[in-house]
Structures are given as structure tokens and as C-alpha cells.
Design a protein around this motif. Structure first.
Motif, PDB file in Angstrom:
ATOM      1  N   LYS A 305      52.596  24.488 -60.381  1.00  0.00           N
ATOM      2  CA  LYS A 305      53.707  23.623 -60.796  1.00  0.00           C
ATOM      3  C   LYS A 305      54.065  22.664 -59.649  1.00  0.00           C
ATOM      4  O   LYS A 305      54.285  21.472 -59.858  1.00  0.00           O
ATOM      5  CB  LYS A 305      54.909  24.529 -61.141  1.00  0.00           C
ATOM      6  N   ARG A 308      51.472  19.874 -59.266  1.00  0.00           N
ATOM      7  CA  ARG A 308      51.662  18.775 -60.237  1.00  0.00           C
ATOM      8  C   ARG A 308      52.829  17.891 -59.809  1.00  0.00           C
ATOM      9  O   ARG A 308      52.755  16.668 -59.867  1.00  0.00           O
ATOM     10  CB  ARG A 308      51.921  19.355 -61.634  1.00  0.00           C
ATOM     11  N   LYS A 309      53.892  18.534 -59.362  1.00  0.00           N
ATOM     12  CA  LYS A 309      55.067  17.782 -58.899  1.00  0.00           C
ATOM     13  C   LYS A 309      54.701  16.936 -57.675  1.00  0.00           C
ATOM     14  O   LYS A 309      55.101  15.774 -57.569  1.00  0.00           O
ATOM     15  CB  LYS A 309      56.191  18.769 -58.557  1.00  0.00           C
TER      16      LYS A 309
END
Ligand SMILES: C[S@@+](CC[C@H](N)C(=O)[O-])C[C@H]1O[C@@H](n2cnc3c(N)ncnc32)[C@H](O)[C@@H]1O
Length: 411
Positions: A305, A308-309
Motif C-alpha cells: 500500500k 503505491r502511495k
């Protein structure tokens, strides 16, 4: 049983090697050229593990270790030898392991030094009587630590702040099992306990997180944020990274910056790049401006996560990140370049086969363990690859550990 030995060279694990009467002796706390009296700790038919009891003829490269915890603490075992010699030992250990395990004769590689002290951005402490400490050498006994010289200076100050609070809150302190300190642009205190904790205020801390955790993996469990955020931020080589409290990140930032530059040099021009064990996308994102497309694979949902950020924050659109254990993923596409940066245990045979079955023209293997690296390289060599380039980075000064960055190409 005691023996007098002449140390020939340093070998993997940080041992000094000696040969006598057809047997190999691996000695802790002794350096090449030294004559030492040792006690044998473990004896097998062809080799024995030993501890130095007395140095009879000392190496000229010995220095007085600047840390008062040297000898009692389990870290920094090479702190009593000159830093330039530590670097030399690491390159010779690399060549030695490549010869004995990978069965390859390789030239002595370059090693990139980093700051010998104050380099660690993450420290993991045990807690006892409101003090923070490590473990006594070879035991699980608590060793209070006044100052850790490989810790970043800021984490040293933060440690004092945490200890003051622990002293003032004895009941809270008695429920804390571990304290992890991390530093990036700001700092973070992570309290680990079997219970749900409500930590007191710590002035010096920017972020305070607790983890309710019954497992042996220290940084895991149910997370609660008590102050600030559950992540840190750092910019490396022009890329900004968010690092969640529970995610892996390289412990030495200047070493990490060097690592990224070398990987970038080795991967330049890659069209379809696979970054295995990608963490929060550290290497993938560094490659975004020299490679066409990058796919990162990682087993930690929090890290994926964050990866991706991190791509979004940096306006990077040619990376993709996939949550999967590497061994459970089946490649459907061809990748011309594969970057592999596994944990210390290395990659298992099925992963080596998976990588070679994609027939990448380049494999960039990053490793922090020379023994598993040499084992895995042997497999790659059996499958038609050879080592074209290797650079070592001294990511862990004062210890026998180092980082390896290698470029393997198909022959
Ligand atoms: C040495 S770190 C490297 C991370 C990243 N390349 C970096 O430089 O920050 C290894 C990473 O592999 C991940 N990992 C461990 N076992 C894995 C597996 N079986 N499959 C995928 N990822 C795994 C860990 O969560 C960790 O993020």
C-alpha cells in the motif's frame, strides 16, 4: 579445552580462521596474523568453534574500542579493529564465500564505506527496570545500554527521553516488552507489548505507536497511534518515501542511497523490470526514470500500500505493485531485468527456477547475507548466468555484515 592458534584470515560469520592438525578452527574475537589462546565451544569432526581467551601476539590493526559496552554487547564485534581493515575483511570474506560456496573465482570487489558510527536509523531495545538495553553476548540476559555508538545521534537523544518517561511511569514500563526507535525526517517510538498500552507523553517523540503483539516477530501485531502518525517520511536521491511503522526500510540511509545508485546503474535501459521483495518500493521507484516499466512484488500488505502511495506522491506512473509471496506468484509476462532483494535467508530453489524460466537478460541480486547469496548465485550459474559486476556496500560498520549488489547476465 584450550589451544594456541595462528589466525590466517577472516571468514563468514566474523570468525578468524586457523588450521591445525588437519582441522579448521573458527575463532571469535581474533584477527589475521594474531596468535591467540582459545577455548573450544563446539567441536565437530573437521572443525571447531572457539572463543578467544587471550591474545598472545596482537594484530597491529587492533584499536581501543570507543564503546563501553564492547565485549558485553552482542553487536559491533569488530569495533576493536581499524575501519579500513574491516572493509578489507569484508571483501576477502566475499571472495572466500564465492570460492567455497558458489564455486567461483572472483576478483576482489570494491566496497563502498559509510559512516563508521552513528549510522543506524532503527534500534530495537529490550526493557528491564525502566531501562532500555540489548542482550549480553550469546545470551538472553538483559544488558542496559548507556549509549549505542552506531545509533544515529538523534535516536540516542530520543532513547534518553523514552527512558526518563519509563522511570516516571513504572507501571506502564513494566508492561512494555520491547521499544523500537526509528528515524527519518521525524522520529518514532514504537512500544511493543502483549497488552494494549496507553503510553505517557514523550516530549522528544514526534510519533508514538504501540503494537499489541504476542508473536516472536517484534514489529507486528495490532497497531494504535498515540501521537503523530503511523509512518515516517524520507527523501532519498530525489524520491520521497512514506515508511509505515511496520514496514521494512534499509537501516543506513547513506548506504541505501549508494545501493540505489548502483542498482540504477546496473538496471539502466531495462524495458520490463521485475522488482522482487520490493518493500515500500524503494528500488522500483529509483528505477522509474531509467527503465520503461517496473512491477514490484511484496508479501506485506502495508508495504505494498505504501509503495503505491509512494509512486503517486512522486508522480511516477510506470510502476505497478502486486501483493504476493514471491514463491506463490506465477509470471505470465517476460521481464528483461529482474531485481531481487530478499531477506537474509535468500531465495529458495523454486524462486531461482521461476526467475531463470523467464530468461531475463539481467538479474540484479541485492543481498545482506554472503552465504545465502553465494548459494543462490551457484544456482543462477548452473542456469547459464555469470557475474558481470559486483559492488559491496558497508551498510553495517563495526559488524561482519555487509550488503552485496551484483549484476548477473545470461551467457
Ligand atoms: C531485504 S527487504 C528489501 C525491501 C526493499 N527492496 C528495500 O530495499 O527496501 C525484503 C522484503 O521482502 C519482503 N518479503 C519477505 N518474504 C517475502 C516473500 N516470501 N515474498 C515477497 N516478499 C517477501 C519483506 O516484507 C521485505 O519488505
Amino acid at each position: 579445552m584450550e589451544k594456541t592458534l595462528l589466525i590466517e584470515k577472516m571468514v563468514a560469520g566474523g570468525f578468524g580462521l586457523s588450521r591445525k592438525d588437519g582441522k579448521i578452527y573458527l575463532v571469535k574475537g581474533a584477527y589475521p596474523g594474531e596468535v591467540v589462546e582459545v577455548s573450544i565451544e563446539k567441536e565437530k569432526k573437521d572443525h571447531a568453534l572457539c572463543k578467544t581467551k587471550r591474545v598472545i601476539r596482537s594484530s597491529a590493526d587492533r584499536i581501543s574500542p570507543p564503546c563501553e559496552h564492547f565485549q558485553s554487547c552482542d553487536g559491533c564485534e569488530w569495533m576493536n579493529v581499524r575501519y579500513d581493515k574491516q572493509l578489507e575483511y569484508k571483501t576477502s570474506i566475499f571472495v572466500d564465500q564465492m570460492k567455497h560456496i558458489a564455486k567461483l573465482e572472483v576478483p576482489t570487489p570494491t566496497i563502498v564505506p559509510t559512516s563508521p558510527y552513528h549510522y543506524r536509523n532503527k534500534l530495537e531495545f529490550a526493557v528491564s527496570s525502566e531501562r532500555l538495553g540489548y542482550f549480553k553476548k550469546g545470551t538472553n540476559d538483559f544488558l542496559p545500554i548507556k549509549e549505542c555508538l552506531i545509533s544515529s545521534r538523534n535516536l540516542g537523544f530520543l532513547k534518553l527521553g523514552v527512558e526518563k518517561v519509563l522511570k516516571d511511569h513504572k507501571k506502564f514500563s513494566s508492561n512494555v516488552d520491547r521499544v523500537v526507535l526509528r528515524e527519518a525526517e521525524k522520529n518514532m517510538v514504537i512500544f511493543v507489548s502483549k497488552r494494549k498500552l496507553t503510553p505517557p507523553k514523550i516530549e522528544e517523540a514526534n510519533n508514538i505507536v504501540s503494537l499489541e503483539n504476542r508473536s516472536h516477530v517484534v514489529i507486528s501485531g495490532r497497531q494504535t497511534v498515540h501521537k503523530g502518525k503511523a509512518f515516517l517520511k524520507i527523501e532519498l536521491n530525489g524520491i520521497e518515501y512514506t515508511i509505515p511503522a511496520k514496514s521494512f526500510f534499509q537501516v543506513n540511509y547513506s548506504g541505501a542511497s549508494e545501493l540505489a545508485k548502483i542498482v540504477k546503474k546496473y538496471a539502466k535501459g531495462g524495458k520490463k523490470v521485475l522488482d522482487l521483495y520490493c518493500g515500500v518500493g524503494f528500488l522500483s521507484l529509483q528505477l522509474a526514470d531509467v527503465c520503461e516499466k517496473i512491477l514490484g512484488l511484496e508479501s506485506s500488505p502495508i508495504s505494498i500500500k505504501a509503495a503505491r502511495k509512494n509512486a503517486r506522491t512522486n508522480g511516477i506512473s510506470n510502476t505497478k505493485f502486486l501483493l504476493s509471496k514471491v514463491q506463490e506468484w506465477n509470471p505470465k509476462k517476460h521481464f528483461d531485468t529482474v531485481v531481487v532483494d530478499p531477506p537474509r535467508s535468500g531465495i529458495n530453489l523454486s524462486v531461482t527456477q521461476k526467475i531463470t524460466s523467464m530468461k531475463p537478460s539481467r538479474i540484479i541480486y541485492v543481498s545482506c547475507d554472503v552465504t545465502t547469496f553465494a548459494r543462490d548465485v551457484r544456482e543462477f550459474v548452473k542456469n547459464g548466468y555469470s557475474i558481470e559486476k559486483v559492488t559491496l556496500i558497508d551498510m553495517f560498520p563495526q559488524t561482519h555484515h555487509f550488503e552485496i549488489v551484483s549484476l548477473l547476465t545470461s551467457t
